[in-house]
Scaffold this motif. Structure first.
Motif, short mmCIF file in Angstrom:
data_model
loop_
_atom_site.label_atom_id
_atom_site.label_comp_id
_atom_site.label_asym_id
_atom_site.label_seq_id
_atom_site.Cartn_x
_atom_site.Cartn_y
_atom_site.Cartn_z
N LEU A 15 -1.57 -9.79 5.11
CA LEU A 15 -2.03 -8.76 6.05
C LEU A 15 -0.89 -8.01 6.73
N THR A 29 10.77 -7.10 23.01
CA THR A 29 9.78 -6.54 22.09
C THR A 29 10.39 -6.45 20.69
N LEU A 30 9.53 -6.30 19.71
CA LEU A 30 9.98 -6.07 18.34
C LEU A 30 9.18 -4.90 17.77
N LEU A 35 4.82 1.30 26.01
CA LEU A 35 5.03 0.79 24.65
C LEU A 35 3.81 0.98 23.77
N TYR A 80 1.50 -5.36 5.79
CA TYR A 80 1.84 -4.32 4.82
C TYR A 80 1.47 -4.72 3.39
N PRO A 108 -5.77 -6.33 9.50
CA PRO A 108 -4.38 -6.07 9.11
C PRO A 108 -3.45 -6.05 10.32
N LEU A 109 -2.24 -6.59 10.14
CA LEU A 109 -1.20 -6.45 11.18
C LEU A 109 -0.60 -5.06 11.11
N ALA A 110 -0.35 -4.60 9.91
CA ALA A 110 0.25 -3.28 9.71
C ALA A 110 -0.05 -2.85 8.30
N ARG A 111 -0.19 -1.55 8.11
CA ARG A 111 -0.52 -1.06 6.78
C ARG A 111 0.27 0.18 6.43
N ARG A 112 0.49 0.33 5.15
CA ARG A 112 1.05 1.54 4.55
C ARG A 112 2.30 2.03 5.30
N ASP A 113 2.32 3.25 5.78
CA ASP A 113 3.47 3.76 6.51
C ASP A 113 3.28 3.63 8.01
N GLY A 114 2.47 2.70 8.45
CA GLY A 114 2.25 2.48 9.86
C GLY A 114 3.31 1.60 10.49
N THR A 115 3.28 1.51 11.80
CA THR A 115 4.25 0.69 12.52
C THR A 115 3.51 -0.48 13.18
N LEU A 116 4.28 -1.47 13.59
CA LEU A 116 3.73 -2.61 14.34
C LEU A 116 4.63 -2.86 15.54
N THR A 117 4.04 -2.84 16.71
CA THR A 117 4.79 -3.13 17.93
C THR A 117 4.38 -4.50 18.44
N VAL A 118 5.35 -5.38 18.59
CA VAL A 118 5.09 -6.73 19.09
C VAL A 118 5.64 -6.82 20.50
N LEU A 119 4.81 -7.24 21.44
CA LEU A 119 5.28 -7.29 22.82
C LEU A 119 4.63 -8.43 23.59
N LYS A 162 11.24 -1.21 3.76
CA LYS A 162 11.20 -0.21 2.68
C LYS A 162 12.43 0.69 2.73
N PRO A 170 8.50 1.50 8.95
CA PRO A 170 8.96 1.78 7.59
C PRO A 170 9.98 2.91 7.57
N TYR A 189 -6.37 -3.57 1.34
CA TYR A 189 -7.23 -2.54 0.75
C TYR A 189 -8.31 -3.14 -0.15
N PRO A 192 0.84 -1.20 0.00
CA PRO A 192 0.00 0.00 0.00
C PRO A 192 0.87 1.25 0.00
N VAL A 204 8.40 -2.83 14.40
CA VAL A 204 8.52 -2.86 12.94
C VAL A 204 8.11 -1.50 12.41
#
Lengths: 234, 234
Positions: free
Chosen positions: A101, A145-146, B161, A103, B138-149, A172, A150, A108, A67, A148
């Motif tokens: 799912l 923690t991780l 966090l 990124y 969605p887990l994450a989209r576009r220019d978003g972030t994903l925090t795994v904890l 990216k 862009p 969409y 996206p 993620v």
């Protein structure tokens, strides 16, 4: 009876990293669709190619792989293209690089079609797992923690998100590589063994310490920042 | 010539979500090992069972499935057990639930053996992707972030966090479910459509809005907090 919309993750690049479920469904579902931006080649189709029977109906969707900026109406047009066979009762599989799912532009399409058609998502191996496997570095461990994120975020946001966090993965990377390298060096994070991974699981796979990286990077590259905590025993 | 150590991700639970590479290697490699905590059944072995040829040498490792509290010396003992066939020139595959380098105990074995033996990691579908597929979120989209904890963190750390972050996924929910539910409700995050997913891709898979969840949860459960930004079009 309408058809069912499948979002099928085909994994990070190596066709053998497709799941058996993906391979079975791709061989069965009558209509196969995939992002083919700018009318060019589709990466997802290339990954799945060994498993696509001849004579299958194929729909090339003029949307980006991930996206992001797209021509106005591109997702609406792609959703309308998928809706035709679905409304006629034919199942449609959208082939998605990595995991649909995570990124993925399938998000969409799903959001535009799930109110009218049943949906099944088949998860796939994502690019981060392929990068970690290439680098032989943990993505996350134990109670860590991780994060993620862009590389497209600006320096202030990147600094805020990386400040004091544990493991991180930056997607990216592309043309942002020099800026990331400088930012992470200034934060002292590069010392923790950050690496840049190009083309994980594909031809041209390469792992380089971020400190040694020069210039821009390919679009399909990520920076991994391993967990700070090296403690291992119980 | 020593043997090669393989860490093979067998995916989140559904055997069909194993990759074709994992299935091929499991059918080929002469020694198969897997975590079997407390001498009990091994989940990774159960997932891979349809692909294990009869008469294969098998090593049950007395280590937890995910890194965490273990008897003192448990990882050293497991690494020593793997080192025997490796030193004798036999390849050894460690079967790993999910992805080997995403909160997997393979990390601890690799770190103890990689200086003596060559290593190959085969990435797998991780549990988060299976949870997202089950929930169709969605887990994450576009220019978003994903925090795994992990849910094992204390309230202050969780709050720090999750405060102002985008999408998040909380693992190892188990007995922490009531505390998480209260914390996320107080933060206003549960309103964003947070769900609790049990047993993703296995028998007993179930998705429940977190606001409706009562009591403790199974160990194999996760809370997904979808991205706040619902914007979709280009």
């Amino acid at each position: 009876m309408t058809g069912r919309l499948y979002g099928i993750g085909v994994g990070p690049g190596d066709p053998e990293l497709m799941t058996m479920k993906a391979a079975r469904l791709i061989a069965m579902i009558p209509v196969l669709a995939y992002p083919a931006p700018d009318g060019g080649a589709s990466l997802a189709r290339a990954i799945a190619a060994p498993f696509i029977p001849p004579g299958r109906t194929e729909l090339a969707l003029a949307i980006p792989i991930r996206p992001g900026p797209a021509p106005a109406g591109a997702y609406e047009a792609a959703a309308a293209l998928l809706a035709e066979p679905l409304a006629a009762g034919r199942d449609v599989a959208v082939l998605c690089e990595g995991d649909p799912l995570f990124y993925g532009s399938f998000i969409y399409l799903m959001e535009r079609l799930a109110d009218r058609f049943p949906v099944t998502v088949v998860p796939g191996v994502n690019s981060l797992s392929a990068c970690a496997a290439a680098a032989q570095l943990p993505l996350a461990r134990r109670d860590g923690t991780l994060t993620v994120l862009p590389a497209t975020l600006n320096d202030d946001k990147l600094r805020a998100l990386l400040n004091g966090t544990g493991a991180a993965a930056i997607l990216k990377v592309g043309r942002h590589a020099p800026r990331l390298k400088a930012l992470l060096a200034a934060m002292g994070v590069a010392d923790r063994g950050a690496v840049l991974v190009e083309h994980a699981s594909r031809g041209g796979q390469r792992v380089t310490p971020l400190a040694d990286w020069q210039g821009e990077a390919p679009y399909f590259s990520a920076v991994l920042i391993p967990p700070a905590d090296k403690e291992t025993a119980p």
